[in-house]
Design a protein around this motif. Structure first.
Motif, PDB file in Angstrom:
ATOM      1  N   ASN A 227       0.471  -1.406   0.112  1.00 64.97           N
ATOM      2  CA  ASN A 227       0.101  -0.125  -0.003  1.00 64.97           C
ATOM      3  C   ASN A 227       0.985   1.535  -0.178  1.00 64.97           C
ATOM      4  OD1 ASN A 227      -2.154   1.445   0.306  1.00 64.97           O
ATOM      5  ND2 ASN A 227      -1.801   1.782   2.032  1.00 64.97           N
ATOM      6  N   ILE A 228       0.877   2.002  -1.192  1.00 65.49           N
ATOM      7  CA  ILE A 228       1.070   3.215  -1.032  1.00 65.49           C
ATOM      8  C   ILE A 228       0.746   4.346  -0.635  1.00 65.49           C
ATOM      9  CG2 ILE A 228       2.910   5.003  -2.682  1.00 65.49           C
ATOM     10  CD1 ILE A 228       3.754   2.429  -2.164  1.00 65.49           C
ATOM     11  N   THR A 229       0.474   5.600   0.200  1.00 63.49           N
ATOM     12  CA  THR A 229       0.085   6.665   1.041  1.00 63.49           C
ATOM     13  C   THR A 229       0.614   8.153   0.648  1.00 63.49           C
ATOM     14  OG1 THR A 229       1.308   6.516   3.143  1.00 63.49           O
ATOM     15  CG2 THR A 229      -0.610   5.218   2.657  1.00 63.49           C
ATOM     16  N   GLY A 230       0.107   8.624   0.289  1.00 65.46           N
ATOM     17  CA  GLY A 230       0.405   9.837  -0.133  1.00 65.46           C
ATOM     18  C   GLY A 230      -0.006  10.496  -1.765  1.00 65.46           C
ATOM     19  N   VAL A 231       0.335   9.237  -2.577  1.00 67.95           N
ATOM     20  CA  VAL A 231       0.239   9.847  -4.427  1.00 67.95           C
ATOM     21  C   VAL A 231      -1.171   9.580  -4.603  1.00 67.95           C
ATOM     22  CG1 VAL A 231       3.102   9.253  -4.109  1.00 67.95           C
ATOM     23  CG2 VAL A 231       1.321   7.357  -4.674  1.00 67.95           C
ATOM     24  N   GLN A 232      -1.675  10.170  -5.488  1.00 72.23           N
ATOM     25  CA  GLN A 232      -2.653   9.620  -6.050  1.00 72.23           C
ATOM     26  C   GLN A 232      -2.513   8.700  -7.329  1.00 72.23           C
ATOM     27  OE1 GLN A 232      -3.635  12.845  -8.883  1.00 72.23           O
ATOM     28  NE2 GLN A 232      -3.059  14.737  -6.936  1.00 72.23           N
ATOM     29  N   ASN A 233      -4.069   7.767  -7.553  1.00 70.29           N
ATOM     30  CA  ASN A 233      -3.778   6.907  -8.309  1.00 70.29           C
ATOM     31  C   ASN A 233      -2.856   6.664  -9.718  1.00 70.29           C
ATOM     32  OD1 ASN A 233      -5.156   5.905  -5.854  1.00 70.29           O
ATOM     33  ND2 ASN A 233      -7.509   6.348  -6.978  1.00 70.29           N
ATOM     34  N   ASP A 234      -2.954   7.598 -10.119  1.00 75.63           N
ATOM     35  CA  ASP A 234      -2.285   7.479 -11.542  1.00 75.63           C
ATOM     36  C   ASP A 234      -0.999   6.732 -11.308  1.00 75.63           C
ATOM     37  OD1 ASP A 234      -4.386   8.126 -12.357  1.00 75.63           O
ATOM     38  OD2 ASP A 234      -4.286  10.139 -12.748  1.00 75.63           O
ATOM     39  N   ILE A 235      -0.661   7.508  -9.826  1.00 78.14           N
ATOM     40  CA  ILE A 235       1.070   7.440  -9.437  1.00 78.14           C
ATOM     41  C   ILE A 235       1.396   5.855  -8.587  1.00 78.14           C
ATOM     42  CG2 ILE A 235       3.493   8.346  -8.233  1.00 78.14           C
ATOM     43  CD1 ILE A 235       2.464  10.245 -11.171  1.00 78.14           C
ATOM     44  N   ASP A 236       0.121   5.979  -8.707  1.00 78.49           N
ATOM     45  CA  ASP A 236       0.457   4.712  -7.571  1.00 78.49           C
ATOM     46  C   ASP A 236       0.912   4.168  -7.929  1.00 78.49           C
ATOM     47  OD1 ASP A 236      -1.126   3.504  -4.686  1.00 78.49           O
ATOM     48  OD2 ASP A 236      -1.331   1.895  -6.739  1.00 78.49           O
ATOM     49  N   LYS A 237       0.914   2.633  -9.318  1.00 75.55           N
ATOM     50  CA  LYS A 237       1.317   2.002 -10.122  1.00 75.55           C
ATOM     51  C   LYS A 237       2.545   2.490 -10.149  1.00 75.55           C
ATOM     52  CE  LYS A 237       1.141  -1.037 -14.163  1.00 75.55           C
ATOM     53  NZ  LYS A 237       2.351  -1.063 -14.260  1.00 75.55           N
ATOM     54  N   LEU A 238       3.585   2.957  -9.994  1.00 74.79           N
ATOM     55  CA  LEU A 238       4.981   3.580 -10.594  1.00 74.79           C
ATOM     56  C   LEU A 238       4.666   3.567  -9.863  1.00 74.79           C
ATOM     57  CD1 LEU A 238       4.301   6.913 -12.750  1.00 74.79           C
ATOM     58  CD2 LEU A 238       4.617   4.306 -13.706  1.00 74.79           C
ATOM     59  N   ALA A 239       4.658   3.800  -8.102  1.00 76.10           N
ATOM     60  CA  ALA A 239       5.576   3.472  -7.108  1.00 76.10           C
ATOM     61  C   ALA A 239       5.626   1.874  -6.725  1.00 76.10           C
ATOM     62  CB  ALA A 239       4.670   4.874  -5.905  1.00 76.10           C
ATOM     63  N   LYS A 240       4.793   1.921  -7.200  1.00 78.42           N
ATOM     64  CA  LYS A 240       4.402   0.275  -6.475  1.00 78.42           C
ATOM     65  C   LYS A 240       5.834   0.113  -7.285  1.00 78.42           C
ATOM     66  CE  LYS A 240       0.466  -0.436  -4.727  1.00 78.42           C
ATOM     67  NZ  LYS A 240      -1.145  -1.050  -5.184  1.00 78.42           N
ATOM     68  N   ASP A 241       6.021   0.238  -8.261  1.00 79.75           N
ATOM     69  CA  ASP A 241       7.436  -0.312  -9.465  1.00 79.75           C
ATOM     70  C   ASP A 241       8.586  -0.587  -8.609  1.00 79.75           C
ATOM     71  OD1 ASP A 241       5.542  -2.424 -11.104  1.00 79.75           O
ATOM     72  OD2 ASP A 241       5.533   0.125 -12.389  1.00 79.75           O
ATOM     73  N   ALA A 242       8.647   0.867  -8.629  1.00 78.37           N
ATOM     74  CA  ALA A 242       9.477   1.750  -7.588  1.00 78.37           C
ATOM     75  C   ALA A 242      10.382   0.720  -6.649  1.00 78.37           C
ATOM     76  CB  ALA A 242       9.548   3.272  -7.583  1.00 78.37           C
ATOM     77  N   VAL A 243       9.350   0.115  -5.598  1.00 79.97           N
ATOM     78  CA  VAL A 243       9.321  -0.258  -5.020  1.00 79.97           C
ATOM     79  C   VAL A 243      10.200  -1.960  -5.030  1.00 79.97           C
ATOM     80  CG1 VAL A 243       8.229  -0.841  -2.577  1.00 79.97           C
ATOM     81  CG2 VAL A 243       7.521   1.061  -3.093  1.00 79.97           C
ATOM     82  N   ARG A 244       9.121  -2.634  -6.087  1.00 77.19           N
ATOM     83  CA  ARG A 244       9.498  -3.401  -6.212  1.00 77.19           C
ATOM     84  C   ARG A 244      10.907  -4.305  -6.484  1.00 77.19           C
ATOM     85  NH1 ARG A 244       4.412  -3.704  -8.152  1.00 77.19           N
ATOM     86  NH2 ARG A 244       2.992  -5.114  -7.230  1.00 77.19           N
ATOM     87  N   GLU A 245      11.397  -2.716  -7.452  1.00 72.28           N
ATOM     88  CA  GLU A 245      13.091  -2.975  -7.848  1.00 72.28           C
ATOM     89  C   GLU A 245      13.747  -2.739  -6.966  1.00 72.28           C
ATOM     90  OE1 GLU A 245      14.715  -1.531 -11.829  1.00 72.28           O
ATOM     91  OE2 GLU A 245      11.933  -0.863 -12.417  1.00 72.28           O
ATOM     92  N   ALA A 246      13.645  -1.170  -6.194  1.00 74.70           N
ATOM     93  CA  ALA A 246      14.337  -1.156  -4.304  1.00 74.70           C
ATOM     94  C   ALA A 246      14.475  -2.592  -3.312  1.00 74.70           C
ATOM     95  CB  ALA A 246      13.938  -0.283  -4.168  1.00 74.70           C
ATOM     96  N   LEU A 247      13.283  -3.194  -3.421  1.00 76.73           N
ATOM     97  CA  LEU A 247      13.115  -4.255  -2.962  1.00 76.73           C
ATOM     98  C   LEU A 247      14.195  -4.979  -2.729  1.00 76.73           C
ATOM     99  CD1 LEU A 247      12.507  -4.697   0.324  1.00 76.73           C
ATOM    100  CD2 LEU A 247      10.335  -5.788  -0.779  1.00 76.73           C
ATOM    101  N   ASN A 248      14.462  -5.255  -4.489  1.00 76.25           N
ATOM    102  CA  ASN A 248      14.935  -6.740  -5.079  1.00 76.25           C
ATOM    103  C   ASN A 248      16.266  -5.973  -4.890  1.00 76.25           C
ATOM    104  OD1 ASN A 248      13.496  -9.106  -6.952  1.00 76.25           O
ATOM    105  ND2 ASN A 248      12.392  -6.961  -6.733  1.00 76.25           N
TER     106      ASN A 248
END
Length: 364
Positions: free
Chosen positions: A313-334
């Motif tokens: 769950n990403i907080t503080g960003v709009q829905n249009d940005i949510d998917k991009l933010a999740k992609d960034a989190v996945r790559e960083a976690l890897n």
């Protein structure tokens, strides 16, 4: 002038002369036949009692056959060992340990039947010369040196021959200590320095694309966290590490977004991750040098990391940005856990192994 007339030879004398010549020739021919018969008889007699010819005794035999066709052989009465590869599966299936091989070291050619060359020597090495069977080796001048502790633990491992860490008597203990030490270290979650884009385009009547809206996400901030010691399984086939993280939370992360106009807007966001499952696979190997000091190495070919996030769950960003933010989190976690398992855990295992069997001078 005196003219000598030729003598007349009577028919009787002529017959006698001719008969005598024939007799001589007949006797000569008879003796030649007798002599030929004697020589032939002696030859047959000699051949009858001559020992049968034997093939040359092979001077090399097979000591090991690997699954990939790499064959190791040695000199029976020498000190050299050598390796060659049998590419033909049918030929390889008939080869057995102890089988003779015929070698020409000058041309580096190997034959399995002594007639036809099949393979090329890939490597030649010289070992300590073995005692010839049936002889008694000379007694050593002095008692052999006492084995080091590492040599006793490894069962006299051949120097510079890597083998799986699990085969070492203290391999499991070393791996457990390394996992505990790595868990004490901070993990640094850091977004990758890149922009994640999902811009909106339209096509004009001529088919040309035009961007009408920018949808972009970028962040270079991060946070630190710790994990519990992971569970692991260490066998001769390799290492499998399993790490479960029930929850991971971070707030106040600074980001830059573009939504509509292609201009950066600074924002803040939070990350809520739960039920994170990680599986890391590798193959740690241990090698001993001539002094029986050990060194741990890793085969990069077997490295594998899988990261699964149960919920994000990403907080503080709009829905249009949510998917991009999740992609960034996945790559960083890897990237975080690749550095953790591939760097920190490896480093700790190296330090532990040095203290156990590598001389006790681990680097800090």
């Amino acid at each position: 002038m005196k003219i000598t007339m030729p003598q007349r030879i009577s028919p009787k004398h002529s017959v006698a002369t001719t008969t005598g010549l024939c007799t001589v020739l007949a006797a000569a021919l008879q003796w030649h036949a007798v002599r030929t018969g004697i020589v032939a008889g002696l030859t047959l007699f000699w051949l009858a009692f001559l020992p049968p010819a034997q093939a040359a005794e092979p001077e090399h035999n097979v000591t090991n056959i690997a699954k990939d066709g790499l064959v190791t052989a040695r000199e029976i009465r020498g000190t050299r060992t050598f390796q060659f590869r049998v590419a033909d599966p049918a030929l390889r299936s008939r080869l057995r340990v102890g089988a003779p091989v015929y070698v020409n070291f000058d041309t580096k050619q190997v034959s399995l039947d002594g007639k036809k060359s099949c393979c090329t020597i890939l490597k030649i090495s010289t070992a300590a010369k073995q005692a010839v069977p049936g002889t008694t080796p000379a007694a050593p001048a002095s008692a052999p040196p006492t084995q080091s502790r590492a040599a006793q633990l490894t069962g006299n491992v051949t120097a510079a021959t890597p083998r799986p860490l699990a085969t070492h008597p203290q391999g499991q203990q070393m791996m457990s200590q390394a996992a505990q030490n790595a868990a004490l270290l901070d993990l640094n979650f850091q977004f990758l320095n890149k922009s994640y884009k999902n811009d909106v385009y339209v096509r004009d009547p001529l088919g040309k694309k035009h961007r009408v809206s920018c949808v972009r996400f970028k962040s270079t901030s991060g946070f630190r966290f710790k994990v519990d010691p992971p569970a692991f399984t260490l066998t001769s086939q390799g290492l499998t590490v399993e790490q479960n993280i029930s929850k991971l939370t971070a707030d106040g992360l600074t980001v830059k977004v573009q939504l509509g106009p292609c201009a950066d807007i600074a924002a803040g966001m939070g990350v809520r991750l739960s039920d994170i499952k990680l599986v890391y696979k590798a193959k740690p190997m241990i090698t001993f040098d001539q002094n029986q000091l050990c060194r741990v190495s890793w085969s990069r070919d077997t490295d594998e990391l899988r990261v699964a996030i149960g919920d994000m769950n990403i907080t503080g960003v709009q829905n249009d940005i949510d998917k991009l933010a999740k992609d960034a989190v996945r790559e960083a976690l890897n990237a975080v856990f690749d550095a953790y398992f591939g760097g920190k855990l490896r480093g700790e295992l190296t330090k532990v192994s040095v203290n156990v069997c590598g001389g006790g001078k681990s680097g800090k």
